[in-house]
Design a protein around this motif. Structure first.
Motif, mmCIF file in Angstrom:
data_model
loop_
_atom_site.group_PDB
_atom_site.id
_atom_site.type_symbol
_atom_site.label_atom_id
_atom_site.label_comp_id
_atom_site.label_asym_id
_atom_site.label_seq_id
_atom_site.Cartn_x
_atom_site.Cartn_y
_atom_site.Cartn_z
ATOM 1 N N VAL A 108 0.851 -1.189 0.000
ATOM 2 C CA VAL A 108 0.000 0.000 0.000
ATOM 3 C C VAL A 108 0.883 1.233 0.000
ATOM 4 N N ASP A 109 0.329 2.327 -0.482
ATOM 5 C CA ASP A 109 0.990 3.630 -0.385
ATOM 6 C C ASP A 109 -0.112 4.670 -0.254
ATOM 7 N N GLU A 110 -0.286 5.168 0.966
ATOM 8 C CA GLU A 110 -1.286 6.193 1.282
ATOM 9 C C GLU A 110 -0.568 7.423 1.818
ATOM 10 N N PRO A 111 -1.266 8.549 1.909
ATOM 11 C CA PRO A 111 -0.616 9.725 2.510
ATOM 12 C C PRO A 111 -0.126 9.462 3.926
ATOM 13 N N THR A 112 -0.750 8.500 4.600
ATOM 14 C CA THR A 112 -0.386 8.230 5.992
ATOM 15 C C THR A 112 0.129 6.820 6.221
ATOM 16 N N CYS A 113 0.423 6.080 5.187
ATOM 17 C CA CYS A 113 0.903 4.707 5.406
ATOM 18 C C CYS A 113 1.649 4.205 4.182
ATOM 19 N N LEU A 114 2.911 3.828 4.381
ATOM 20 C CA LEU A 114 3.724 3.292 3.295
ATOM 21 C C LEU A 114 4.035 1.832 3.581
ATOM 22 N N GLY A 115 3.845 0.988 2.568
ATOM 23 C CA GLY A 115 4.059 -0.441 2.769
ATOM 24 C C GLY A 115 4.872 -1.106 1.688
ATOM 25 N N VAL A 116 5.564 -0.323 0.843
ATOM 26 C CA VAL A 116 6.440 -0.899 -0.176
ATOM 27 C C VAL A 116 7.820 -1.107 0.453
ATOM 28 N N PRO A 117 8.418 -2.317 0.335
ATOM 29 C CA PRO A 117 9.702 -2.577 0.985
ATOM 30 C C PRO A 117 10.733 -1.481 0.712
ATOM 31 N N PRO A 118 11.524 -1.149 1.748
ATOM 32 C CA PRO A 118 11.663 -1.868 3.016
ATOM 33 C C PRO A 118 10.616 -1.543 4.072
ATOM 34 N N TYR A 119 9.559 -0.804 3.718
ATOM 35 C CA TYR A 119 8.496 -0.496 4.675
ATOM 36 C C TYR A 119 7.524 -1.665 4.772
ATOM 37 N N LEU A 120 7.042 -1.917 5.969
ATOM 38 C CA LEU A 120 5.997 -2.911 6.199
ATOM 39 C C LEU A 120 4.815 -2.185 6.836
ATOM 40 N N SER A 121 3.687 -2.170 6.139
ATOM 41 C CA SER A 121 2.519 -1.418 6.602
ATOM 42 C C SER A 121 1.834 -2.114 7.769
ATOM 43 N N THR A 122 0.840 -1.447 8.305
ATOM 44 C CA THR A 122 0.070 -1.993 9.420
ATOM 45 C C THR A 122 -0.856 -3.126 8.984
ATOM 46 N N TYR A 123 -1.353 -3.084 7.751
ATOM 47 C CA TYR A 123 -2.442 -3.986 7.333
ATOM 48 C C TYR A 123 -2.139 -5.466 7.544
ATOM 49 N N PRO A 124 -1.067 -6.023 6.976
ATOM 50 C CA PRO A 124 -0.836 -7.465 7.162
ATOM 51 C C PRO A 124 -0.582 -7.846 8.612
ATOM 52 N N ARG A 125 0.082 -6.962 9.374
ATOM 53 C CA ARG A 125 0.333 -7.261 10.789
ATOM 54 C C ARG A 125 -0.976 -7.274 11.569
ATOM 55 N N TYR A 126 -1.869 -6.351 11.248
ATOM 56 C CA TYR A 126 -3.163 -6.312 11.932
ATOM 57 C C TYR A 126 -4.012 -7.540 11.598
ATOM 58 N N ILE A 127 -3.965 -7.976 10.336
ATOM 59 C CA ILE A 127 -4.728 -9.177 9.959
ATOM 60 C C ILE A 127 -4.236 -10.374 10.773
ATOM 61 N N ALA A 128 -2.907 -10.563 10.799
ATOM 62 C CA ALA A 128 -2.330 -11.670 11.562
ATOM 63 C C ALA A 128 -2.679 -11.556 13.039
ATOM 64 N N GLY A 129 -2.636 -10.318 13.563
ATOM 65 C CA GLY A 129 -2.955 -10.106 14.976
ATOM 66 C C GLY A 129 -4.409 -10.409 15.293
ATOM 67 N N ALA A 130 -5.313 -10.009 14.402
ATOM 68 C CA ALA A 130 -6.733 -10.282 14.616
ATOM 69 C C ALA A 130 -7.003 -11.778 14.608
ATOM 70 N N LEU A 131 -6.363 -12.490 13.684
ATOM 71 C CA LEU A 131 -6.567 -13.943 13.596
ATOM 72 C C LEU A 131 -6.083 -14.652 14.862
ATOM 73 N N THR A 132 -4.855 -14.322 15.291
ATOM 74 C CA THR A 132 -4.291 -15.011 16.457
ATOM 75 C C THR A 132 -4.974 -14.580 17.753
ATOM 76 N N TYR A 133 -5.341 -13.311 17.858
ATOM 77 C CA TYR A 133 -6.016 -12.836 19.072
ATOM 78 C C TYR A 133 -7.340 -13.564 19.266
ATOM 79 N N CYS A 134 -7.984 -13.890 18.140
ATOM 80 C CA CYS A 134 -9.278 -14.586 18.220
ATOM 81 C C CYS A 134 -9.120 -16.093 18.393
ATOM 82 N N GLY A 135 -7.874 -16.604 18.311
ATOM 83 C CA GLY A 135 -7.665 -18.014 18.622
ATOM 84 C C GLY A 135 -7.093 -18.876 17.516
ATOM 85 N N ILE A 136 -6.831 -18.312 16.340
ATOM 86 C CA ILE A 136 -6.190 -19.083 15.273
ATOM 87 C C ILE A 136 -4.718 -19.271 15.624
#
Length: 561
Positions: free
Chosen positions: A10-38
């Motif tokens: 992703v590339d937004e005015p407030t969030c860059l996710g093109v390497p070497p940047y890692l955006s919030t989105y994939p980390r949040y998805i993984a966090g939501a899955l594991t927090y809920c018990g996956i």
């Protein structure tokens, strides 16, 4: 159950996710899955570049039962570290036999370049198209899997809260180890999202996220601590439209009143976590500084105290033309930006630096193609930059881009073709900035002899190696020799170009360095470099200076190991 997260960047005015940047989105998805018990072992992560180039990374996606795809560029640029997912790839991945889910800023429209109308893609192949927050969708998917319920399908809007992010963000840190660039990644950190202004800039997509909702200092600290424990040493507090707005107080102004105490607490507690190599920021609203100069300066002093050197406070000037500012409800007049530049120079451009980088300097963005633009707009932009130069103020970055138009923004009702009508004037303006502003500014900000630490070597360009720091808006460094990629070195600046510097490894091993690198040492000609090679090895500084007494100043750049 195997779940894959495919990061299309992703590339937004407030969030860059093109390497070497890692955006919030994939980390949040993984966090939501594991927090809920996956279980963590059920979740894999890869990037679109990994998917393209590595069969093992591709299999993570093609053999998964559920695939989450993150994509969307609202402010596309030129990228060195990766290539964002294309429309064709998005459509092809949607045809996989697995249960496919897509979300991210793609929901606002899709385009790969500025000066265009963002279009809607054919996402009919996807089982679930997420409007709103893909991490909230991940939580529902996890709950339905664990409770053996049917997964949601179609186009569905999901919404998360800042409190939920405080819970799930630390839980998703584990996926960083699967990033192809790990450990050389810089993680975007969210403090809040959504714009505080009552009426937004005409082109703004941040308004789609609603009113600001702040994360807690404790939640942000926990996330960074978990990422640090997983091996991340580089962070950018970038996922917000205005760092000075974090935990700010309501006011009669169009901007919230900064809370220097909260910002000081946040940055000091982050630095206490451990040996963080990069702690930088992104967006700073110059309108906030103009409206609340005293509070803003205190907050910026705190940032400049606790951040790492080379930081940039990016201002959205967009245009120095009063008519364009009024028609597009831009954040601040040129006089306000000028005041903001002066304040950041005062708190971050301190003179006692030795041979390193300035701690914190301003950057400014210009946006071309806005309603109200005329030939005189470019003249006013030039005059503004000349004034900054005449005052002796420093700018770390000047970004010029063309507006991209998204459905639902005010500008969508104002223009049919977002490209500028004044192509010649636009090209002349870019040339002016390159030759008369950027090159002399580059020499001031990165004078010869500046040492830039922890430079990641990323790509080759002919006989040169291209490298950058893991930082906010890092300067491109051209090293005149092919060196091993995906390694980190320190460099010394020995030359300048408009948007990059020429550097050599620091310190340079004079007994092993090539003729080419030695000839780039300040004051060393090719003939002298040849003499050095013929007379080496040298035991120490004294032996070297006995043979080359005129090269006293060169000794600071070299080693005799």
């Amino acid at each position: 159950m195997k779940i894959a997260i495919l990061d299309g960047y992703v590339d937004e005015p407030t969030c860059l996710g093109v390497p070497p940047y890692l955006s919030t989105y994939p980390r949040y998805i993984a966090g939501a899955l594991t927090y809920c018990g996956i279980p963590e072992e059920s979740i894999t992560y890869t990037t679109i570049d990994g998917f393209r180039k590595d069969e093992r990374e591709r299999e993570k996606v093609t053999t998964a039962d559920i695939v989450f795809v993150v994509a969307g560029l609202t402010v596309p640029g030129r990228y060195l570290g990766g290539t964002p997912i294309t429309a064709k790839e998005i459509e092809e991945i949607g045809k996989l036999p697995s249960f496919t889910i897509i979300g991210g800023p793609l929901q606002f429209g899709f385009s790969m370049k500025g000066g265009t109308l963002a279009r809607k893609l054919d996402l009919s192949g996807y089982n679930l198209i997420v409007k709103g927050d893909i991490e909230a969708a991940a939580a529902i998917v996890a709950e339905n899997i664990l409770n053996e319920k049917v997964l949601p399908e179609g186009t569905v809007r999901f919404q998360r809260t800042a409190k939920e992010i405080d819970r799930i963000a630390p839980a998703g840190a584990f996926i960083v180890k699967e990033h192809p660039n790990f450990p050389y990644i810089i993680c975007e950190i969210e403090t809040y999202r959504g714009c505080e202004r009552k009426k937004h800039c005409s082109y703004c997509t941040e308004k789609f996220y609603g009113n600001p909702e702040f994360r807690t200092i404790e939640g942000i600290e926990r996330e960074i601590k978990e990422l640090f424990n997983c091996g991340v040493k580089f962070f950018r507090i970038g996922r917000q439209p205005n760092i000075l707005g974090y935990l700010g107080k309501p006011s009669d102004s169009d901007f919230t009143k900064p809370s220097p105490e909260a910002i000081c607490t946040l940055f000091s507690r982050i630095r206490e976590i451990g040996d963080i190599k990069t702690l930088h920021i992104d967006n700073v609203n110059a309108g906030t500084i103009d409206a609340f100069p005293e509070e803003s300066e205190k907050a910026l002093k705190c940032i400049a105290t606790y951040d790492t050197e080379g930081d940039v406070a990016a201002f959205g000037l967009e245009s120095a033309d009063e008519t364009v500012i009024e028609k597009n409800n831009l954040k601040v007049a040129p006089e306000g930006i000028e005041k903001a530049i002066e304040i950041v120079n005062r708190v971050g451009g301190f003179k006692e630096r030795k041979n390193g980088l300035y701690k914190l300097l301003p950057g400014i963005n210009f946006l071309v193609g806005l309603p109200g633009e005329t030939k005189k707009t470019f003249e006013k932009n030039r005059n503004f930059l000349k004034k900054i130069m005449d005052k002796g103020l420093l700018l770390r970055r000047i970004n010029i881009r063309q507006v991209m138009v998204f459905e639902g923004t005010d500008i969508a009702d104002m223009v049919k073709k977002p490209k500028t009508k004044y192509k010649k004037e636009f090209e002349r303006f870019k040339q002016f900035v390159k030759e008369e502003i950027e090159l002399p500014m580059m020499k001031k900000v990165f004078p010869t002899g500046t040492i830039i630490k922890d430079v990641l070597l990323e790509a080759y360009d002919g006989g040169h190696t291209l490298g950058r720091q893991l930082a906010t808006y890092p300067i491109l460094i051209r090293i005149p020799e092919k060196l091993p990629l995906k390694t980190m070195i320190d460099i010394a600046v020995v030359g300048h170009r408009e948007r990059s510097v020429i550097g050599i490894p620091y310190p340079l091993n004079i007994n092993k360095a090539s003729l080419k690198l030695i000839s780039f040492l300040p004051g060393v000609s090719k003939r002298t470099a040849s003499d050095i090679i013929l007379k080496r090895p040298f035991k120490n500084k004294d032996e070297f200076l006995k043979l080359f007494p005129e090269l006293e100043k060169v000794v600071q750049y070299i080693t005799f190991e």
